[in-house]
Design a protein around this motif. Structure first.
Motif, PDB file in Angstrom:
ATOM      1  N   UNK A  51     -12.712   9.202   3.762  1.00  0.00           N
ATOM      2  CA  UNK A  51     -13.919  10.040   3.106  1.00  0.00           C
ATOM      3  C   UNK A  51     -15.223   9.523   2.410  1.00  0.00           C
ATOM      4  N   UNK A  52     -14.322   8.191   1.377  1.00  0.00           N
ATOM      5  CA  UNK A  52     -15.434   7.742   1.180  1.00  0.00           C
ATOM      6  C   UNK A  52     -16.562   6.887   1.220  1.00  0.00           C
ATOM      7  N   UNK A  53     -16.304   6.240   3.084  1.00  0.00           N
ATOM      8  CA  UNK A  53     -16.971   6.016   3.909  1.00  0.00           C
ATOM      9  C   UNK A  53     -18.118   6.458   3.693  1.00  0.00           C
ATOM     10  N   UNK A  54     -17.335   7.706   4.640  1.00  0.00           N
ATOM     11  CA  UNK A  54     -18.140   8.710   5.106  1.00  0.00           C
ATOM     12  C   UNK A  54     -19.423   9.386   4.474  1.00  0.00           C
ATOM     13  N   UNK A  55     -18.807   9.153   3.151  1.00  0.00           N
ATOM     14  CA  UNK A  55     -19.954   9.449   1.572  1.00  0.00           C
ATOM     15  C   UNK A  55     -21.442   8.781   1.502  1.00  0.00           C
ATOM     16  N   UNK A  56     -20.863   7.611   1.698  1.00  0.00           N
ATOM     17  CA  UNK A  56     -21.981   6.834   1.838  1.00  0.00           C
ATOM     18  C   UNK A  56     -22.276   6.337   2.887  1.00  0.00           C
ATOM     19  N   UNK A  93     -14.277  16.315   4.963  1.00  0.00           N
ATOM     20  CA  UNK A  93     -15.370  15.720   4.929  1.00  0.00           C
ATOM     21  C   UNK A  93     -16.735  15.457   5.868  1.00  0.00           C
ATOM     22  N   UNK A  94     -15.802  14.607   7.130  1.00  0.00           N
ATOM     23  CA  UNK A  94     -17.029  14.919   8.019  1.00  0.00           C
ATOM     24  C   UNK A  94     -17.567  15.652   8.382  1.00  0.00           C
ATOM     25  N   UNK A  95     -17.324  17.082   7.899  1.00  0.00           N
ATOM     26  CA  UNK A  95     -18.242  18.104   7.342  1.00  0.00           C
ATOM     27  C   UNK A  95     -19.113  17.931   6.451  1.00  0.00           C
ATOM     28  N   UNK A 125     -21.111   9.418  -5.903  1.00  0.00           N
ATOM     29  CA  UNK A 125     -20.473   9.045  -7.068  1.00  0.00           C
ATOM     30  C   UNK A 125     -19.867   9.870  -6.585  1.00  0.00           C
ATOM     31  N   UNK A 126     -19.385  10.793  -5.375  1.00  0.00           N
ATOM     32  CA  UNK A 126     -18.281  11.250  -4.691  1.00  0.00           C
ATOM     33  C   UNK A 126     -17.785  10.342  -4.046  1.00  0.00           C
ATOM     34  N   UNK A 127     -18.009   9.594  -3.123  1.00  0.00           N
ATOM     35  CA  UNK A 127     -17.307   8.703  -1.988  1.00  0.00           C
ATOM     36  C   UNK A 127     -16.744   7.329  -3.772  1.00  0.00           C
ATOM     37  N   UNK A 142      -8.052   7.588  -4.540  1.00  0.00           N
ATOM     38  CA  UNK A 142      -7.473   7.856  -3.905  1.00  0.00           C
ATOM     39  C   UNK A 142      -5.559   8.482  -3.931  1.00  0.00           C
ATOM     40  N   UNK A 143      -4.843   7.710  -4.903  1.00  0.00           N
ATOM     41  CA  UNK A 143      -3.620   7.186  -4.818  1.00  0.00           C
ATOM     42  C   UNK A 143      -3.362   8.630  -4.952  1.00  0.00           C
ATOM     43  N   UNK A 144      -3.850   9.048  -5.845  1.00  0.00           N
ATOM     44  CA  UNK A 144      -3.390  11.020  -6.915  1.00  0.00           C
ATOM     45  C   UNK A 144      -4.167  11.200  -5.222  1.00  0.00           C
ATOM     46  N   UNK A 145      -5.015  11.351  -4.638  1.00  0.00           N
ATOM     47  CA  UNK A 145      -5.444  12.371  -3.547  1.00  0.00           C
ATOM     48  C   UNK A 145      -4.907  12.316  -2.657  1.00  0.00           C
ATOM     49  N   UNK A 146      -3.935  10.837  -2.495  1.00  0.00           N
ATOM     50  CA  UNK A 146      -3.241  10.535  -1.287  1.00  0.00           C
ATOM     51  C   UNK A 146      -1.962  11.140  -1.574  1.00  0.00           C
ATOM     52  N   UNK A 147      -1.142  11.071  -2.586  1.00  0.00           N
ATOM     53  CA  UNK A 147       0.108  12.113  -3.403  1.00  0.00           C
ATOM     54  C   UNK A 147      -0.077  13.798  -2.797  1.00  0.00           C
TER      55      UNK A 147
END
Ligand code: NAP
Length: 454
Positions: A87-92, A138-140, A53-55, A62-67
């Motif tokens: 980040x979505x990739x590492x979560x999945x 996220x990678x942590x 779900x986080x991913x 992604x657009x909002x977080x990027x901004x």
């Protein structure tokens, strides 16, 4: 004390936050322990669904977080969006593989049954830098939460909106209350938190100075730490390489993230047979970069993240010039609004490589001409750091030599150094210890317990 979010492109203050009081910090530590009890007793399947779900939230928004990232630290909007997606990739990745990475491992002994079991440790403090404000966290967090730990984030003081956004993502994803908490605090509050018996381990990504401080405090408490520190990665180019490709990758490797990446190639070491050709194309590549508004689609380079960071970068450039370096292009402050710095290349004498061992945390390359591969590798190793390294060559013997002799946590051949969820990431020497990502990363914050049944 207040914590400010300032746009480095406009120098405007975007938001101001109060730092947590001691009572609020105490409450968060208490909640983290409570959340650990729930995390520990949850199943991999439950945590997997939260992490997916986080991913999904990261991808969908992604657009909002990027901004937010771009506004707070100046990276281009394009790269910030890619960061949210990574980040979505590492979560999945950890959602799908944590159970397999942490499964019991039987080892045949004289016991009836003996095996290794990976158990979570508890609350882990993560002290993180601003340069990849989502990715570093996220990678942590993805492996730490999937292993059943809880996370306490002390993010860099200039990215409070990113820090709060990450906490929000994990909360909305369904993780138990306080499984992942952001602590809006200055670095002076790290010591008492590290000393607290409830905090079981710590990870820091940042400068050597901060890493040494955290490691010393944690060491006194006999607490595990992982350190991801600075780098001054070498990028070697040999005559057998595809030169056009090497130049293209070299420009990106140095200027990605506005030149503020630990694994950016920072020292370019080129064999003398192709040195002149490489140098001219490299300079042309730098001069073609478009500098400006990080929200514009066609911008390559935005501002540096802070005024102090730009000043540090400029001071190190002056130090290189004073020590015999020669400016080929750029490497200077751009006057006006915003912390902009012109990407630059400094040619430096190869025989004095040891004099040029600083990490310049801005879009500035040091360029060396090497007589042969042995000298190139010697120059490559002539810094206190050992994070990433690159060689461009199409010669198998050269590749093997470089892979064995470069003192670094990674050697990339004919490609730019980058982190990948499936591969371990970390350094040697002053670049730190421990590994993130891959199987190694998720096991760092576990108790590798021996079970012996007679
Ligand atoms: P920094 O000053 O060390 O800050 C990083 C984090 O440490 C921030 O949260 C900072 O908090 C905190 N901090 C600073 N001094 C501290 C102390 N004495 N005790 C406890 N915490 C402390 O690093 P930076 O200059 O922002 O980041 C650039 C450095 O990070 C470069 O050297 C870069 O190569 C390295 N880096 C390494 C990696 C890697 O994976 N190896 C990745 C990215 C960056 P405040 O903001 O409140 O000071």
């Amino acid at each position: 004390m207040s914590i400010l979010s300032v746009n480095p492109a406009t120098e405007k203050t975007l938001q101001e936050f109060d730092a947590l009081s001691d009572r609020e910090i105490e409450q968060k530590l208490h909640d983290s322990v409570d959340a650990f009890a729930r995390q520990k007793s949850s199943s991999f399947d439950e945590r997997k669904s939260f992490m997916h779900k986080a991913a999904d939230l990261l991808d969908a928004e992604s657009g909002e977080w990027a901004a937010i990232m771009t506004a707070e630290m100046g990276k281009t909007l394009r790269s910030a969006k890619a960061e949210a997606e990574k980040c979505a990739w590492v979560c999945r990745f950890y959602a799908d593989h944590a159970e397999e990475f942490l499964a019991d491992e039987t080892v045949a002994t004289e016991a009836t049954n003996s095996f290794k079991r990976y158990l979570p440790l508890g609350p882990v403090l993560a002290v993180m830098p601003w340069n990849f404000p989502f990715w570093q966290v996220f990678r942590f967090a993805a492996p730490a939460l999937m292993a059943g730990n809880t996370g306490l984030l002390k993010h860099a003081s200039n990215v409070p909106q990113s820090a709060l956004g990450i906490e929000e993502i994990f909360r909305r994803a369904g993780f138990p209350h306080a499984a992942f908490q952001t602590l809006l605090i200055g670095s002076d509050k790290v010591e008492p938190i590290l000393r607290d018996h409830r905090v079981r381990a710590a990870t820091l990504t940042g400068s050597g100075q901060a890493g040494a401080s955290v490691a010393a405090i944690a060491g006194k408490q006999i607490k595990k730490t992982v350190l991801e520190l600075g780098g001054s990665d070498p990028f070697i180019v040999m005559p057998s390489a595809d030169l056009e490709k090497a130049v293209k990758v070299a420009v990106t490797a140095r200027t990605q993230n506005n030149g503020q990446s630990c694994i950016a190639a920072k020292r370019f070491i080129v064999h003398r047979d192709v040195f002149g050709e490489f140098r001219d194309a490299f300079v042309a590549g730098f001069e073609a970069l478009k500098i400006g508004d990080p929200t514009a689609d066609d911008t390559d380079i935005g501002p540096l993240a802070t005024a102090d960071g730009r000043e540090d970068c400029d001071q190190l450039v002056k130090k290189v010039l004073d020590a015999g370096g020669q400016r080929l292009t750029g490497a200077e402050i751009i006057e006006g609004t915003g912390y902009f710095y012109r990407p630059g290349i400094l040619e430096v004498p190869a025989d004095d490589a040891e004099k040029f061992d600083d990490e310049i945390f801005g879009p500035v390359s040091m360029l060396f001409e090497a007589r042969n591969l042995e000298q190139a590798v010697h120059i490559g190793n002539a810094t206190p750091f050992g994070l990433g390294s690159t060689i461009f060559t199409n010669d198998a013997a050269e590749r093997e030599y470089a892979c064995n002799e470069l003192e670094a946590g990674a050697t990339f051949v004919n490609a730019m150094v980058a982190s990948h969820p499936k591969l371990p990431f970390g350094g040697v020497k002053a670049s730190g210890y421990g590994r993130e990502l891959s199987t190694e990363g998720i096991r760092e914050f576990t108790n590798i317990k021996t079970i012996f049944v007679k």
